[in-house]
Motif scaffolding. Structure first.
Motif, PDB file in Angstrom:
ATOM      1  N   ARG A  92       0.879  -1.168   0.068  1.00 52.40           N
ATOM      2  CA  ARG A  92      -0.127   0.033   0.031  1.00 52.40           C
ATOM      3  C   ARG A  92       0.984   1.306   0.031  1.00 52.40           C
ATOM      4  NH1 ARG A  92      -3.821  -3.134   3.369  1.00 52.40           N
ATOM      5  NH2 ARG A  92      -2.666  -2.416   5.148  1.00 52.40           N
ATOM      6  N   GLY A  93       1.928   1.237   0.708  1.00 55.27           N
ATOM      7  CA  GLY A  93       2.939   2.257   0.508  1.00 55.27           C
ATOM      8  C   GLY A  93       3.474   2.572  -0.806  1.00 55.27           C
ATOM      9  N   VAL A  94       3.928   1.654  -1.291  1.00 50.67           N
ATOM     10  CA  VAL A  94       4.374   1.649  -2.735  1.00 50.67           C
ATOM     11  C   VAL A  94       3.398   2.241  -3.711  1.00 50.67           C
ATOM     12  CG1 VAL A  94       5.121   0.332  -4.806  1.00 50.67           C
ATOM     13  CG2 VAL A  94       6.123  -0.118  -2.513  1.00 50.67           C
ATOM     14  N   MET A  95       2.007   1.586  -3.604  1.00 49.73           N
ATOM     15  CA  MET A  95       1.032   2.099  -4.578  1.00 49.73           C
ATOM     16  C   MET A  95       0.323   3.677  -4.270  1.00 49.73           C
ATOM     17  SD  MET A  95       1.207  -0.355  -6.643  1.00 49.73           S
ATOM     18  CE  MET A  95      -0.170  -0.190  -7.526  1.00 49.73           C
TER      19      MET A  95
ATOM     20  N   ASP B 247       6.867  18.973  -4.637  1.00 56.42           N
ATOM     21  CA  ASP B 247       5.989  19.310  -3.628  1.00 56.42           C
ATOM     22  C   ASP B 247       4.747  18.263  -3.323  1.00 56.42           C
ATOM     23  OD1 ASP B 247       4.808  21.634  -2.199  1.00 56.42           O
ATOM     24  OD2 ASP B 247       3.252  21.224  -3.374  1.00 56.42           O
ATOM     25  N   ARG B 248       4.459  17.457  -4.262  1.00 59.13           N
ATOM     26  CA  ARG B 248       3.327  16.442  -3.883  1.00 59.13           C
ATOM     27  C   ARG B 248       3.965  15.405  -3.317  1.00 59.13           C
ATOM     28  NH1 ARG B 248       1.033  20.328  -5.146  1.00 59.13           N
ATOM     29  NH2 ARG B 248      -0.875  20.495  -7.013  1.00 59.13           N
ATOM     30  N   LEU B 249       5.396  14.719  -3.438  1.00 59.58           N
ATOM     31  CA  LEU B 249       5.734  13.865  -2.813  1.00 59.58           C
ATOM     32  C   LEU B 249       6.192  14.241  -1.419  1.00 59.58           C
ATOM     33  CD1 LEU B 249       7.996  12.330  -5.694  1.00 59.58           C
ATOM     34  CD2 LEU B 249       5.968  11.439  -4.638  1.00 59.58           C
ATOM     35  N   GLY B 250       6.556  15.390  -1.170  1.00 59.24           N
ATOM     36  CA  GLY B 250       6.904  15.941   0.068  1.00 59.24           C
ATOM     37  C   GLY B 250       5.694  16.045   0.939  1.00 59.24           C
ATOM     38  N   SER B 251       4.589  16.426   0.274  1.00 53.60           N
ATOM     39  CA  SER B 251       3.354  16.585   1.203  1.00 53.60           C
ATOM     40  C   SER B 251       3.017  15.321   1.500  1.00 53.60           C
ATOM     41  CB  SER B 251       2.147  17.289   0.250  1.00 53.60           C
ATOM     42  OG  SER B 251       2.309  18.508  -0.039  1.00 53.60           O
ATOM     43  N   ASP B 252       2.976  14.041   0.815  1.00 53.33           N
ATOM     44  CA  ASP B 252       2.606  12.810   1.400  1.00 53.33           C
ATOM     45  C   ASP B 252       3.561  12.436   2.394  1.00 53.33           C
ATOM     46  OD1 ASP B 252       0.528  12.563  -0.710  1.00 53.33           O
ATOM     47  OD2 ASP B 252       1.867  11.502  -1.957  1.00 53.33           O
ATOM     48  N   LEU B 253       4.804  12.792   2.180  1.00 49.23           N
ATOM     49  CA  LEU B 253       5.756  12.335   3.333  1.00 49.23           C
ATOM     50  C   LEU B 253       5.375  12.894   4.754  1.00 49.23           C
ATOM     51  CD1 LEU B 253       9.314  12.035   1.757  1.00 49.23           C
ATOM     52  CD2 LEU B 253       7.927  10.263   2.510  1.00 49.23           C
ATOM     53  N   GLY B 254       4.890  14.276   4.422  1.00 51.53           N
ATOM     54  CA  GLY B 254       4.597  14.874   5.672  1.00 51.53           C
ATOM     55  C   GLY B 254       3.512  14.315   6.543  1.00 51.53           C
ATOM     56  N   ASN B 255       2.257  13.889   5.767  1.00 51.61           N
ATOM     57  CA  ASN B 255       1.304  13.182   6.341  1.00 51.61           C
ATOM     58  C   ASN B 255       1.541  11.688   6.896  1.00 51.61           C
ATOM     59  OD1 ASN B 255      -0.495  14.896   5.158  1.00 51.61           O
ATOM     60  ND2 ASN B 255      -0.804  13.839   3.384  1.00 51.61           N
ATOM     61  N   THR B 256       2.755  11.307   6.286  1.00 45.94           N
ATOM     62  CA  THR B 256       3.219   9.929   7.158  1.00 45.94           C
ATOM     63  C   THR B 256       3.918  10.277   8.184  1.00 45.94           C
ATOM     64  OG1 THR B 256       3.341   8.880   4.659  1.00 45.94           O
ATOM     65  CG2 THR B 256       4.703   7.932   6.470  1.00 45.94           C
TER      66      THR B 256
ATOM     67  N   TYR C 208      10.489   3.418  -0.408  1.00 44.36           N
ATOM     68  CA  TYR C 208      11.175   2.514  -1.336  1.00 44.36           C
ATOM     69  C   TYR C 208      10.907   2.951  -2.525  1.00 44.36           C
ATOM     70  CZ  TYR C 208      11.693  -2.166  -3.779  1.00 44.36           C
ATOM     71  OH  TYR C 208      12.182  -3.080  -4.675  1.00 44.36           O
ATOM     72  N   ALA C 209       9.264   3.294  -2.991  1.00 43.77           N
ATOM     73  CA  ALA C 209       9.055   3.770  -4.173  1.00 43.77           C
ATOM     74  C   ALA C 209       9.535   5.120  -4.397  1.00 43.77           C
ATOM     75  CB  ALA C 209       7.437   3.839  -4.208  1.00 43.77           C
ATOM     76  N   GLN C 210       9.815   5.946  -3.366  1.00 43.33           N
ATOM     77  CA  GLN C 210       9.922   7.262  -3.699  1.00 43.33           C
ATOM     78  C   GLN C 210      11.310   7.382  -4.321  1.00 43.33           C
ATOM     79  OE1 GLN C 210       9.275  10.988  -1.388  1.00 43.33           O
ATOM     80  NE2 GLN C 210       7.089  10.667  -1.207  1.00 43.33           N
ATOM     81  N   TYR C 211      12.107   6.509  -3.883  1.00 43.47           N
ATOM     82  CA  TYR C 211      13.641   6.418  -3.871  1.00 43.47           C
ATOM     83  C   TYR C 211      13.710   6.108  -5.754  1.00 43.47           C
ATOM     84  CZ  TYR C 211      18.423   4.550  -4.240  1.00 43.47           C
ATOM     85  OH  TYR C 211      19.600   4.401  -4.721  1.00 43.47           O
ATOM     86  N   ALA C 212      12.807   5.226  -5.809  1.00 45.04           N
ATOM     87  CA  ALA C 212      12.985   4.563  -7.342  1.00 45.04           C
ATOM     88  C   ALA C 212      12.422   5.851  -8.489  1.00 45.04           C
ATOM     89  CB  ALA C 212      12.228   3.392  -7.501  1.00 45.04           C
ATOM     90  N   ILE C 213      11.318   6.531  -7.877  1.00 45.96           N
ATOM     91  CA  ILE C 213      10.516   7.339  -8.675  1.00 45.96           C
ATOM     92  C   ILE C 213      11.571   8.785  -8.838  1.00 45.96           C
ATOM     93  CG2 ILE C 213       8.793   9.117  -8.952  1.00 45.96           C
ATOM     94  CD1 ILE C 213       7.926   6.418  -9.733  1.00 45.96           C
ATOM     95  N   LEU C 214      11.909   9.095  -7.570  1.00 47.59           N
ATOM     96  CA  LEU C 214      13.032  10.314  -7.873  1.00 47.59           C
ATOM     97  C   LEU C 214      14.248  10.123  -8.546  1.00 47.59           C
ATOM     98  CD1 LEU C 214      12.477  11.474  -3.950  1.00 47.59           C
ATOM     99  CD2 LEU C 214      11.919  12.627  -5.914  1.00 47.59           C
ATOM    100  N   THR C 215      14.865   9.115  -8.370  1.00 45.42           N
ATOM    101  CA  THR C 215      15.828   8.604  -9.317  1.00 45.42           C
ATOM    102  C   THR C 215      15.539   8.690 -10.775  1.00 45.42           C
ATOM    103  OG1 THR C 215      16.935   7.147  -7.634  1.00 45.42           O
ATOM    104  CG2 THR C 215      17.778   6.734  -9.743  1.00 45.42           C
ATOM    105  N   ALA C 216      14.482   8.336 -11.207  1.00 42.52           N
ATOM    106  CA  ALA C 216      13.903   8.377 -12.526  1.00 42.52           C
ATOM    107  C   ALA C 216      13.632   9.727 -12.946  1.00 42.52           C
ATOM    108  CB  ALA C 216      12.500   7.627 -12.716  1.00 42.52           C
ATOM    109  N   ALA C 217      13.060  10.520 -11.989  1.00 41.21           N
ATOM    110  CA  ALA C 217      12.958  12.064 -12.159  1.00 41.21           C
ATOM    111  C   ALA C 217      14.046  12.938 -12.429  1.00 41.21           C
ATOM    112  CB  ALA C 217      12.134  12.832 -10.895  1.00 41.21           C
TER     113      ALA C 217
END
Length: 369
Positions: free
Chosen positions: A153-156, A247-256, A288-297
């Protein structure tokens, strides 16, 4: 002199032995009573019971295997892509190749993360035994069998966020062109409920299970990338789109981070906090997913990264993400922060979440200048 002390300990151990004996007898009594009843029944009754018990053993054995064996899990999954070797940013023409554009690393990773979650592994949250729970108790409220589901669920959650950004911004020219139909389909499929099985009560009837929708999104993302490679679709790798994504990824981490903080402060029961593990593994899956996505970004927005000299800050963020992914305790504990016996894994994960979020804010601030 020692006789009274010896007698005292003998009485203590005898009392403990009697207590354990009573506990074992209490646990065993229903089984003994069932055995006595079963022994006096005919084979017409006994045979179906045996078959039912065998079916339960097989089903729960399969359930145990699906929840405990993780396929495709690799904390250094980005190494296999070799994004640094890409000659140009996403959407740009590849030098020396006619009518060929660079596909999107972000879309590639999103599709692969989804593939790992629903194809290489079973999507646990919508399986029947997971939905039935442990004698009616949600598995998330027990210390068993929920780690993989929480990780998925965290990945998705990250992939779902990326699907929104891809459809709304990345796959359009300055937000004025029409939304790419493939990215729109992928986004719609990713919004589907996480826990739908083949049959449900609300509403009553047969249903398409959750993994089918997620698999459809994989096909849509790969179709988009195929079109992008032949220059039939666009990827708008502008600085403001990168700012929005960060900004969106950071906001999600703020909620977590807030979820981890509240759980750590209000339920610090050490190894006996039955929700600590799913909180931990959800945030782990997210990182885990953000590491992959941010490397791709970084690969997709390579021109922006180079022009704004973001390399040093980005490297710091990568190190924080790698550090977080090295934290893999066998048993999750939610102890007090100043405790000496039980560790506080939620506070540790919360520290990494905040550090990564701080790095995302730093990147966003540099881009905003």
């Amino acid at each position: 002199m020692l006789d009274p002390i010896t007698a005292f300990f003998q009485r203590v151990f005898a009392a403990i032995g009697r207590g354990l004996g009573l506990l074992v007898a209490w646990i065993a009594w229903p089984f003994m009573a069932a055995h006595g009843w079963y022994r006096d029944r005919s084979w017409i009754i006994r045979a179906p019971i045996i078959l039912l018990l065998l079916l339960l053993v097989v089903c729960y054995g399969w359930f145990f295997w699906r929840t405990q064996v993780w396929y495709g899990f690799d904390t250094n999954m980005v190494a296999k892509y070799d994004f640094a070797a890409r000659p140009v940013a996403a959407g740009e023409a590849v030098p020396g190749a006619a009518n060929t554009c660079q596909n999107s690393a972000i879309v590639t990773v999103a599709a692969d993360l989804t593939d790992m979650t629903v194809n290489q592994n079973a999507w646990i949250s919508s399986t029947l035994l997971y939905k039935l729970g442990f004698f009616g108790v949600d598995w998330d409220h027990t210390p068993f069998f929920d780690n993989k589901a929480s990780f998925q669920r965290g990945v998705m959650q990250v992939v779902r966020r990326v699907s929104n950004e891809a459809a709304d911004n990345l796959g359009r020219v300055r937000g004025t062109s029409g939304i790419n139909s493939d990215l729109q389909d992928a986004r719609g499929n990713m919004q589907f409920d996480e826990g739908t099985w083949y049959f449900g009560l609300d509403p009553f009837g047969f249903k398409t299970p959750t993994p089918s929708y997620y698999r459809a999104s994989i096909n849509s993302w790969r179709k988009f990338n195929s079109d992008l490679e032949t220059c039939k679709s666009v990827f708008d790798a502008r600085a403001d789109n990168l700012i929005q994504l960060l900004d969106r990824l950071g906001s999600d981490l703020g909620n977590t981070s807030d979820i981890l903080r509240r759980r750590s402060e209000e339920f610090n029961s050490g190894w006996f906090d039955t929700r600590a593990d799913d909180r931990f593994w959800f945030s782990y899956g997210q990182l885990y997913a953000q590491y992959a996505i941010l490397t791709a970004a970084r690969a997709d927005f390579r021109d922006v990264v180079d022009q704004r000299k973001l390399g040093t800050v980005w490297d710091q963020m990568d190190n924080q993400l790698k550090g977080a992914l090295r934290v893999q305790p066998a048993i999750i504990s939610n102890g007090a922060e100043d405790g000496w016996l039980m560790p506080t894994h939620l506070a540790t994960m919360g520290f990494y979440v905040l550090r990564v979020r701080s790095n995302l804010v730093d990147l966003k601030n540099v881009l905003d200048r």
